[in-house]
Motif scaffolding. Structure first.
Motif, mmCIF file in Angstrom:
data_model
loop_
_atom_site.group_PDB
_atom_site.id
_atom_site.type_symbol
_atom_site.label_atom_id
_atom_site.label_comp_id
_atom_site.label_asym_id
_atom_site.label_seq_id
_atom_site.Cartn_x
_atom_site.Cartn_y
_atom_site.Cartn_z
ATOM 1 N N ALA A 42 37.371 76.337 -2.147
ATOM 2 C CA ALA A 42 37.478 75.208 -1.221
ATOM 3 C C ALA A 42 37.663 75.677 0.219
ATOM 4 O O ALA A 42 37.439 74.896 1.150
ATOM 5 C CB ALA A 42 38.645 74.304 -1.625
ATOM 6 N N TYR A 43 38.051 76.926 0.403
ATOM 7 C CA TYR A 43 38.354 77.438 1.744
ATOM 8 C C TYR A 43 37.407 78.540 2.190
ATOM 9 O O TYR A 43 37.565 79.088 3.274
ATOM 10 C CB TYR A 43 39.803 77.956 1.770
ATOM 11 C CG TYR A 43 40.761 76.932 1.238
ATOM 12 C CD1 TYR A 43 41.114 75.819 1.999
ATOM 13 C CD2 TYR A 43 41.294 77.038 -0.038
ATOM 14 C CE1 TYR A 43 41.975 74.852 1.502
ATOM 15 C CE2 TYR A 43 42.160 76.084 -0.539
ATOM 16 C CZ TYR A 43 42.490 74.999 0.238
ATOM 17 O OH TYR A 43 43.341 74.045 -0.254
ATOM 18 N N ASP A 44 36.420 78.837 1.374
ATOM 19 C CA ASP A 44 35.497 79.931 1.664
ATOM 20 C C ASP A 44 34.286 79.407 2.421
ATOM 21 O O ASP A 44 33.606 78.494 1.969
ATOM 22 C CB ASP A 44 35.065 80.595 0.343
ATOM 23 C CG ASP A 44 34.281 81.864 0.573
ATOM 24 O OD1 ASP A 44 33.056 81.768 0.794
ATOM 25 O OD2 ASP A 44 34.892 82.942 0.541
ATOM 26 N N ARG A 45 33.996 79.992 3.566
ATOM 27 C CA ARG A 45 32.877 79.535 4.402
ATOM 28 C C ARG A 45 31.540 79.752 3.705
ATOM 29 O O ARG A 45 30.620 78.956 3.876
ATOM 30 C CB ARG A 45 32.906 80.267 5.743
ATOM 31 C CG ARG A 45 31.938 79.721 6.769
ATOM 32 C CD ARG A 45 32.308 78.304 7.173
ATOM 33 N NE ARG A 45 31.163 77.408 6.957
ATOM 34 C CZ ARG A 45 31.216 76.091 7.059
ATOM 35 N NH1 ARG A 45 32.323 75.482 7.360
ATOM 36 N NH2 ARG A 45 30.158 75.355 6.842
ATOM 37 N N LYS A 46 31.413 80.812 2.905
ATOM 38 C CA LYS A 46 30.147 81.052 2.200
ATOM 39 C C LYS A 46 29.870 79.937 1.197
ATOM 40 O O LYS A 46 28.729 79.512 1.032
ATOM 41 C CB LYS A 46 30.165 82.408 1.498
ATOM 42 C CG LYS A 46 30.121 83.580 2.448
ATOM 43 C CD LYS A 46 30.146 84.898 1.704
ATOM 44 C CE LYS A 46 30.173 86.056 2.679
ATOM 45 N NZ LYS A 46 30.317 87.340 1.993
ATOM 46 N N VAL A 47 30.911 79.445 0.543
ATOM 47 C CA VAL A 47 30.754 78.319 -0.389
ATOM 48 C C VAL A 47 30.347 77.070 0.386
ATOM 49 O O VAL A 47 29.430 76.350 -0.021
ATOM 50 C CB VAL A 47 32.049 78.075 -1.196
ATOM 51 C CG1 VAL A 47 31.942 76.804 -2.027
ATOM 52 C CG2 VAL A 47 32.356 79.277 -2.074
ATOM 53 N N ALA A 48 30.994 76.827 1.507
ATOM 54 C CA ALA A 48 30.647 75.670 2.339
ATOM 55 C C ALA A 48 29.188 75.744 2.783
ATOM 56 O O ALA A 48 28.475 74.738 2.776
ATOM 57 C CB ALA A 48 31.580 75.584 3.542
ATOM 58 N N ASP A 49 28.746 76.944 3.149
ATOM 59 C CA ASP A 49 27.351 77.126 3.551
ATOM 60 C C ASP A 49 26.405 76.843 2.385
ATOM 61 O O ASP A 49 25.372 76.195 2.554
ATOM 62 C CB ASP A 49 27.123 78.545 4.083
ATOM 63 C CG ASP A 49 27.817 78.788 5.414
ATOM 64 O OD1 ASP A 49 28.164 77.809 6.117
ATOM 65 O OD2 ASP A 49 28.028 79.974 5.751
ATOM 66 N N LEU A 50 26.763 77.323 1.175
ATOM 67 C CA LEU A 50 25.933 77.061 -0.012
ATOM 68 C C LEU A 50 25.834 75.563 -0.302
ATOM 69 O O LEU A 50 24.806 75.095 -0.801
ATOM 70 C CB LEU A 50 26.504 77.780 -1.235
ATOM 71 C CG LEU A 50 26.285 79.278 -1.297
ATOM 72 C CD1 LEU A 50 27.091 79.893 -2.435
ATOM 73 C CD2 LEU A 50 24.806 79.591 -1.472
#
Length: 89
Positions: A42-50
């Motif tokens: 929930a706090y990882d920018r790479k996940v947000a980008d995905l």
């Protein structure tokens, strides 16, 4: 004018959390199993980008919904007297 700028960020986050919570409660009310998770993703920018989120957007919750296959195990909880104290000003 963008309406999102008129609402403080904290209020937007609280509202999004309430949406996730109501989704959780609604799913459980319909007989589904549901769980709210956040964790590192929930706090990882790479996940947000995905997920295609903009730089000013964030994950509030991951809500998993499914069909329960058994009873939810009872969690061990602390004794009330170990976590409760009377507050006196």
């Amino acid at each position: 004018t963008n309406a999102a700028h008129k609402v403080p960020v904290i209020e937007q986050q609280l509202c999004a959390g309430l949406v996730a919570y109501n989704l959780l409660i609604g799913a459980q009310g319909l007989g589904f199993g549901a769980q709210w998770l956040s964790g590192w993703a929930a706090y990882d920018r790479k996940v947000a980008d995905l997920l295609g989120l903009e730089s000013n957007e964030q994950v509030i919750a991951f809500v998993s919904i499914g069909t329960p296959t058994g009873l939810t195990p009872e969690l061990r909880r602390p004794q009330l007297e170990n976590v409760l104290a009377e507050w006196t000003p």
